[in-house]
Design a protein around this motif. Sequence first.
Motif, PDB file in Angstrom:
ATOM      1  N   GLY A 140      39.969  75.753  63.847  1.00  0.00           N
ATOM      2  CA  GLY A 140      40.655  76.896  63.249  1.00  0.00           C
ATOM      3  C   GLY A 140      40.356  77.030  61.767  1.00  0.00           C
ATOM      4  O   GLY A 140      39.672  76.187  61.165  1.00  0.00           O
ATOM      5  N   SER A 141      40.886  78.065  61.165  1.00  0.00           N
ATOM      6  CA  SER A 141      40.662  78.321  59.741  1.00  0.00           C
ATOM      7  C   SER A 141      41.254  77.211  58.868  1.00  0.00           C
ATOM      8  O   SER A 141      40.852  77.030  57.718  1.00  0.00           O
ATOM      9  CB  SER A 141      41.251  79.674  59.346  1.00  0.00           C
ATOM     10  OG  SER A 141      42.636  79.695  59.621  1.00  0.00           O
ATOM     11  N   THR A 142      42.182  76.444  59.419  1.00  0.00           N
ATOM     12  CA  THR A 142      42.784  75.331  58.685  1.00  0.00           C
ATOM     13  C   THR A 142      41.937  74.066  58.782  1.00  0.00           C
ATOM     14  O   THR A 142      42.258  73.066  58.160  1.00  0.00           O
ATOM     15  CB  THR A 142      44.183  75.014  59.242  1.00  0.00           C
ATOM     16  OG1 THR A 142      44.040  74.609  60.616  1.00  0.00           O
ATOM     17  CG2 THR A 142      45.111  76.205  59.142  1.00  0.00           C
ATOM     18  N   LYS A 194      45.969  76.689  72.461  1.00  0.00           N
ATOM     19  CA  LYS A 194      46.905  75.592  72.193  1.00  0.00           C
ATOM     20  C   LYS A 194      46.574  75.089  70.800  1.00  0.00           C
ATOM     21  O   LYS A 194      45.541  74.480  70.560  1.00  0.00           O
ATOM     22  CB  LYS A 194      46.787  74.468  73.205  1.00  0.00           C
ATOM     23  CG  LYS A 194      47.824  73.372  72.957  1.00  0.00           C
ATOM     24  CD  LYS A 194      47.825  72.345  74.064  1.00  0.00           C
ATOM     25  CE  LYS A 194      48.968  71.366  73.967  1.00  0.00           C
ATOM     26  NZ  LYS A 194      49.066  70.624  72.748  1.00  0.00           N
ATOM     27  N   TRP A 195      47.465  75.402  69.863  1.00  0.00           N
ATOM     28  CA  TRP A 195      47.261  75.015  68.476  1.00  0.00           C
ATOM     29  C   TRP A 195      47.719  73.579  68.287  1.00  0.00           C
ATOM     30  O   TRP A 195      48.468  73.043  69.107  1.00  0.00           O
ATOM     31  CB  TRP A 195      48.035  75.954  67.549  1.00  0.00           C
ATOM     32  CG  TRP A 195      47.691  77.395  67.787  1.00  0.00           C
ATOM     33  CD1 TRP A 195      48.435  78.313  68.443  1.00  0.00           C
ATOM     34  CD2 TRP A 195      46.472  78.060  67.419  1.00  0.00           C
ATOM     35  NE1 TRP A 195      47.776  79.522  68.500  1.00  0.00           N
ATOM     36  CE2 TRP A 195      46.567  79.395  67.871  1.00  0.00           C
ATOM     37  CE3 TRP A 195      45.318  77.667  66.749  1.00  0.00           C
ATOM     38  CZ2 TRP A 195      45.557  80.320  67.673  1.00  0.00           C
ATOM     39  CZ3 TRP A 195      44.305  78.599  66.554  1.00  0.00           C
ATOM     40  CH2 TRP A 195      44.427  79.912  67.005  1.00  0.00           C
ATOM     41  N   GLU A 196      47.275  72.983  67.217  1.00  0.00           N
ATOM     42  CA  GLU A 196      47.684  71.616  66.884  1.00  0.00           C
ATOM     43  C   GLU A 196      47.418  70.652  68.026  1.00  0.00           C
ATOM     44  O   GLU A 196      48.308  69.988  68.541  1.00  0.00           O
ATOM     45  CB  GLU A 196      49.157  71.577  66.480  1.00  0.00           C
ATOM     46  CG  GLU A 196      49.470  72.457  65.288  1.00  0.00           C
ATOM     47  CD  GLU A 196      50.952  72.522  64.965  1.00  0.00           C
ATOM     48  OE1 GLU A 196      51.703  71.634  65.401  1.00  0.00           O
ATOM     49  OE2 GLU A 196      51.338  73.477  64.292  1.00  0.00           O
ATOM     50  N   VAL A 197      46.170  70.583  68.426  1.00  0.00           N
ATOM     51  CA  VAL A 197      45.773  69.660  69.485  1.00  0.00           C
ATOM     52  C   VAL A 197      45.702  68.261  68.894  1.00  0.00           C
ATOM     53  O   VAL A 197      44.936  68.007  67.959  1.00  0.00           O
ATOM     54  CB  VAL A 197      44.402  70.068  70.087  1.00  0.00           C
ATOM     55  CG1 VAL A 197      43.972  69.089  71.146  1.00  0.00           C
ATOM     56  CG2 VAL A 197      44.479  71.471  70.643  1.00  0.00           C
TER      57      VAL A 197
END
Length: 171
Positions: free
Chosen positions: A38-40, A60-63
């Motif tokens: 991601g951009s982060t 699913k973010w923060e894998v």
Amino acid sequence: FKREIRVKNMKEIFVCDLKKDMEITDFFMIRSVTIKTGSTGKPYLDVVLTDKTGEISAKKWEVAQPDELLKEKDLVKVLGLVTEFNSQNQLRIQRIRKLSDEEERLNIDKADFIKAAPEKPEDMYNYIMNVAMNLEDEDLKKICVRVLQDNQDKLMYYPAASKNHHAEFAG
């Protein structure tokens, strides 16, 4: 999100029924899965989930572990929230896991997850076998019955064509 085993049909909500802001817990098949950044700079899971009615993009973010061990054609249980992105429904996955062996043995109807013929494969096979058994020409009857028996497993699973006409599970 326990590994509860239900005796009834496992699939309850289909892609075509998903509406923005719905929170769902249900089963899907993975059409594709990719780990992206991601951009982060953090990894996220980019998944396309499918059932017999269509497909939905899911994230699913923060894998925690990028090697989620999920792959194409896996049946998974998903807890998520339906959101909207670029005027399309998208699923924000909160939890995702593969089905347990016990869940796979209980009431999994592959026809819920992939495009399938409208009739049960067993019913169609029995109908065709009945026609073959009632042929008057004994030689033709023996050939037809033998071909049907030798190919029963394939007839119950494979599509009748790779495109267009009956290109579906047990078509």
